[in-house]
Design an enzyme around this catalytic site. Structure first.
Site, mmCIF file in Angstrom:
data_model
loop_
_atom_site.group_PDB
_atom_site.id
_atom_site.type_symbol
_atom_site.label_atom_id
_atom_site.label_comp_id
_atom_site.label_asym_id
_atom_site.label_seq_id
_atom_site.Cartn_x
_atom_site.Cartn_y
_atom_site.Cartn_z
ATOM 1 N N GLU A 140 11.736 2.031 14.541
ATOM 2 C CA GLU A 140 10.787 3.240 14.112
ATOM 3 C C GLU A 140 9.521 3.175 15.040
ATOM 4 O O GLU A 140 9.344 2.352 15.815
ATOM 5 C CB GLU A 140 10.589 2.913 12.555
ATOM 6 C CG GLU A 140 9.937 1.829 12.201
ATOM 7 C CD GLU A 140 9.610 1.470 10.694
ATOM 8 O OE1 GLU A 140 9.648 2.546 9.868
ATOM 9 O OE2 GLU A 140 9.666 0.388 10.279
ATOM 10 N N LYS A 167 6.449 -2.083 1.967
ATOM 11 C CA LYS A 167 5.326 -1.206 2.520
ATOM 12 C C LYS A 167 4.129 -2.442 2.453
ATOM 13 O O LYS A 167 3.107 -2.196 1.636
ATOM 14 C CB LYS A 167 5.042 -0.290 2.023
ATOM 15 C CG LYS A 167 3.980 0.951 2.840
ATOM 16 C CD LYS A 167 4.287 2.058 2.650
ATOM 17 C CE LYS A 167 3.009 2.934 3.155
ATOM 18 N NZ LYS A 167 3.186 3.078 4.336
ATOM 19 N N ARG A 217 -7.716 -20.980 -2.507
ATOM 20 C CA ARG A 217 -6.584 -20.722 -1.525
ATOM 21 C C ARG A 217 -5.242 -21.509 -1.814
ATOM 22 O O ARG A 217 -5.566 -22.938 -2.123
ATOM 23 C CB ARG A 217 -7.012 -20.784 -0.078
ATOM 24 C CG ARG A 217 -5.972 -20.541 0.789
ATOM 25 C CD ARG A 217 -6.536 -20.231 2.487
ATOM 26 N NE ARG A 217 -5.360 -19.831 3.351
ATOM 27 C CZ ARG A 217 -4.790 -20.750 3.983
ATOM 28 N NH1 ARG A 217 -4.553 -22.160 3.583
ATOM 29 N NH2 ARG A 217 -3.881 -20.388 4.789
ATOM 30 N N TYR A 266 0.872 -1.306 0.166
ATOM 31 C CA TYR A 266 0.048 -0.027 -0.019
ATOM 32 C C TYR A 266 0.823 1.273 0.038
ATOM 33 O O TYR A 266 1.898 1.115 0.144
ATOM 34 C CB TYR A 266 -0.952 -0.110 1.122
ATOM 35 C CG TYR A 266 -0.366 0.293 2.534
ATOM 36 C CD1 TYR A 266 0.367 -0.679 3.252
ATOM 37 C CD2 TYR A 266 -0.630 1.449 3.246
ATOM 38 C CE1 TYR A 266 1.130 -0.303 4.450
ATOM 39 C CE2 TYR A 266 0.225 1.651 4.297
ATOM 40 C CZ TYR A 266 0.891 0.823 4.735
ATOM 41 O OH TYR A 266 1.279 1.104 6.207
ATOM 42 N N LEU A 280 10.983 1.081 7.395
ATOM 43 C CA LEU A 280 10.288 1.496 6.231
ATOM 44 C C LEU A 280 11.161 2.866 5.531
ATOM 45 O O LEU A 280 11.315 3.721 6.484
ATOM 46 C CB LEU A 280 8.869 1.808 6.327
ATOM 47 C CG LEU A 280 8.303 2.384 4.921
ATOM 48 C CD1 LEU A 280 7.991 1.033 4.119
ATOM 49 C CD2 LEU A 280 6.864 3.096 5.155
ATOM 50 N N ARG A 286 8.273 4.262 -4.623
ATOM 51 C CA ARG A 286 8.290 3.218 -3.346
ATOM 52 C C ARG A 286 7.339 2.292 -3.845
ATOM 53 O O ARG A 286 7.540 0.948 -3.595
ATOM 54 C CB ARG A 286 8.079 3.795 -2.048
ATOM 55 C CG ARG A 286 8.216 2.895 -1.111
ATOM 56 C CD ARG A 286 8.157 3.582 0.586
ATOM 57 N NE ARG A 286 6.937 4.044 0.811
ATOM 58 C CZ ARG A 286 6.599 4.857 1.710
ATOM 59 N NH1 ARG A 286 7.529 4.953 2.668
ATOM 60 N NH2 ARG A 286 5.365 5.346 1.921
HETATM 61 N N1 PMP Z 1 7.541 3.590 8.896
HETATM 62 C C1 PMP Z 1 6.174 2.835 9.183
HETATM 63 C C2 PMP Z 1 6.445 1.462 9.635
HETATM 64 C C3 PMP Z 1 5.128 3.296 8.443
HETATM 65 O O1 PMP Z 1 4.018 2.658 8.457
HETATM 66 C C4 PMP Z 1 5.276 4.745 7.891
HETATM 67 C C5 PMP Z 1 4.038 5.423 7.500
HETATM 68 N N2 PMP Z 1 3.412 4.462 6.286
HETATM 69 C C6 PMP Z 1 6.204 5.493 7.895
HETATM 70 C C7 PMP Z 1 7.568 4.812 8.340
HETATM 71 C C8 PMP Z 1 6.380 6.665 7.213
HETATM 72 O O2 PMP Z 1 6.785 6.547 5.755
HETATM 73 P P1 PMP Z 1 6.132 7.654 4.639
HETATM 74 O O3 PMP Z 1 6.754 9.046 5.274
HETATM 75 O O4 PMP Z 1 6.649 7.225 3.545
HETATM 76 O O5 PMP Z 1 4.608 7.868 5.173
#
Ligand code: PMP
Length: 286
Positions: free
Chosen positions: A182, A150, A100, A32, A206, A51
Site C-alpha cells: 500500500e 491501525k 515503564r 488511531y 490496513l 475499525r
Molecule cells: N493504509 C495506510 C497505511 C494508512 O495509513 C491509511 C490511512 N490511515 C490507509 C491505508 C487508508 O485508510 P482509510 O481509507 O481508512 O483512511
C-alpha cells in the site's frame, strides 16, 4: 487556538497534557483513526468507529468511551472549532501506568488515554492534487507484520514519505516480496480497461475505510474489481493508478518510479470514482 478533547474534558490545545509514562509515548502502544469532515459533517463515522473497535480488540485494549459518546465528541469538536472541511484525529493508548514496563498495566487501575483534535483544511475536497495527480516512488515495506491494526507506529511510513520528498516526489508505494502492499498512508490501486485492481485484505495492509466504500461504488457503477497483488511493473503499465484514504478520498497517481502511468495525467476512471465517492459520502455524512 483549537479546543481539543482529552480524557473526558474539552480543553484549549495548550492545556491538554499527557504523562511521560503514557504507553503511547514510550511504546507506540496506541491506535488511531482519522475521520474527514465535509460540509461540517462526518464522513463514514460508522466505518471508522468499527475499525477502531477492531484495533482495540486485536490489542486487548479496553475502550474508554461508548461509541455513541464518541460520535458526540466528534460532533462537539466540529462545532467548537467551526470545522467545515477538515479532519478529526482520534488516538487511544493503553494509558499511563506508574512506571515503564513491558507488561501491560492492569486495565482496572490504568485507564486508557483518549485524545481527539481537529485539523481545519478548507478546500480539502477541492485539492489541486486531484487535478495534477501524484508522483510516487517504490520502497521496500519494512513495517511490522500487523498492518491491519491501525497503530501509531508511523515511523517507517514517515521515513518512506521523506524518501519520496527527497526525490522530489509526493509519496511512496511500499513493496514486499515483489508486490505492492500500500501507500505510506493510503491504499493503492491500478486500473486496466474497466477493471480496478487492488491488493486483497490481510495482515499486510490496513483495511481502508475509504477502500471499502470505493470498491462498493465501483461495483455499483458496473466496473470489475479484482482484489489481488500487483507489481510495480504491472502498475507502470496500467491505464490509470490511484490511492484512497479518509483525508485524500480518491487521488490519481500519474507517475511511478519516474515512469508515467497511462497518459501521465489523471484519467477518466479515477475522476469518475472520486466524483461518485464525494457525492455519495456527502449525502450519507452525519
Ligand atoms: N493504509 C495506510 C497505511 C494508512 O495509513 C491509511 C490511512 N490511515 C490507509 C491505508 C487508508 O485508510 P482509510 O481509507 O481508512 O483512511
Amino acid at each position: 487556538m483549537r479546543t481539543v478533547y482529552l480524557n473526558g474534558d474539552y480543553l484549549p490545545e495548550n492545556e491538554a497534557k499527557v504523562s511521560i509514562f503514557d504507553r503511547g509515548f514510550l511504546m507506540a502502544d496506541g491506535i488511531y483513526e482519522v475521520t474527514s469532515v465535509l460540509d461540517g459533517k462526518l464522513i463514514d463515522f460508522d466505518g471508522h468507529a468499527k475499525r477502531l473497535q477492531r484495533s482495540m480488540d486485536e490489542l486487548d485494549m479496553r475502550s474508554p468511551i461508548a461509541m455513541d459518546d464518541l460520535l458526540e465528541v466528534h460532533r462537539e469538536l466540529v462545532r467548537k472549532n467551526e470545522i467545515d472541511e477538515g479532519m478529526i484525529y482520534l488516538q487511544i493508548t493503553r494509558g499511563a501506568p506508574d512506571d515503564r514496563d513491558f507488561v501491560f498495566p492492569d486495565p482496572d487501575t490504568t485507564e486508557p488515554t483518549i485524545v481527539l483534535f481537529t485539523q481545519n483544511k478548507p478546500g480539502l475536497a477541492n485539492s489541486p492534487m486531484a487535478k495534477k495527480g501524484m508522483k510516487v516512488i517504490s520502497i521496500e515495506d519494512q513495517r511490522w507484520a500487523r498492518r491491519d491494526i491501525k497503530t501509531v507506529q508511523l515511523l517507517y511510513p514517515s521515513m518512506a514519505k521523506m524518501a519520496a520528498k527527497a526525490q522530489g516526489k509526493d509519496d511512496a508505494w511500499m513493496v514486499e516480496d515483489g508486490a505492492v502492499t500500500e501507500g505510506s498512508s493510503n491504499n493503492a490501486y491500478i486500473v486496466k480497461g474497466n477493471t480496478i485492481i487492488t491488493r486483497h485484505l490481510g495482515n499486510e495492509i490496513l483495511h481502508g475505510i475509504t477502500r471499502a466504500a470505493v470498491l462498493r461504488f465501483a461495483k455499483e457503477a458496473q466496473m470489475k474489481v479484482e482484489e489481488r497483488s500487483f507489481t510495480i511493473a504491472e502498475a507502470q503499465d496500467a491505464d490509470e493508478a490511484f490511492v484512497t484514504s479518509a483525508s485524500t478520498f480518491v487521488m490519481p497517481v500519474v507517475e511511478i518510479d519516474d515512469v508515467a502511468v497511462g497518459e501521465g495525467a489523471p484519467g477518466p476512471v479515477v475522476a469518475r470514482l472520486r466524483e461518485i465517492y464525494l457525492d455519495e459520502m456527502r449525502k450519507a455524512a452525519i
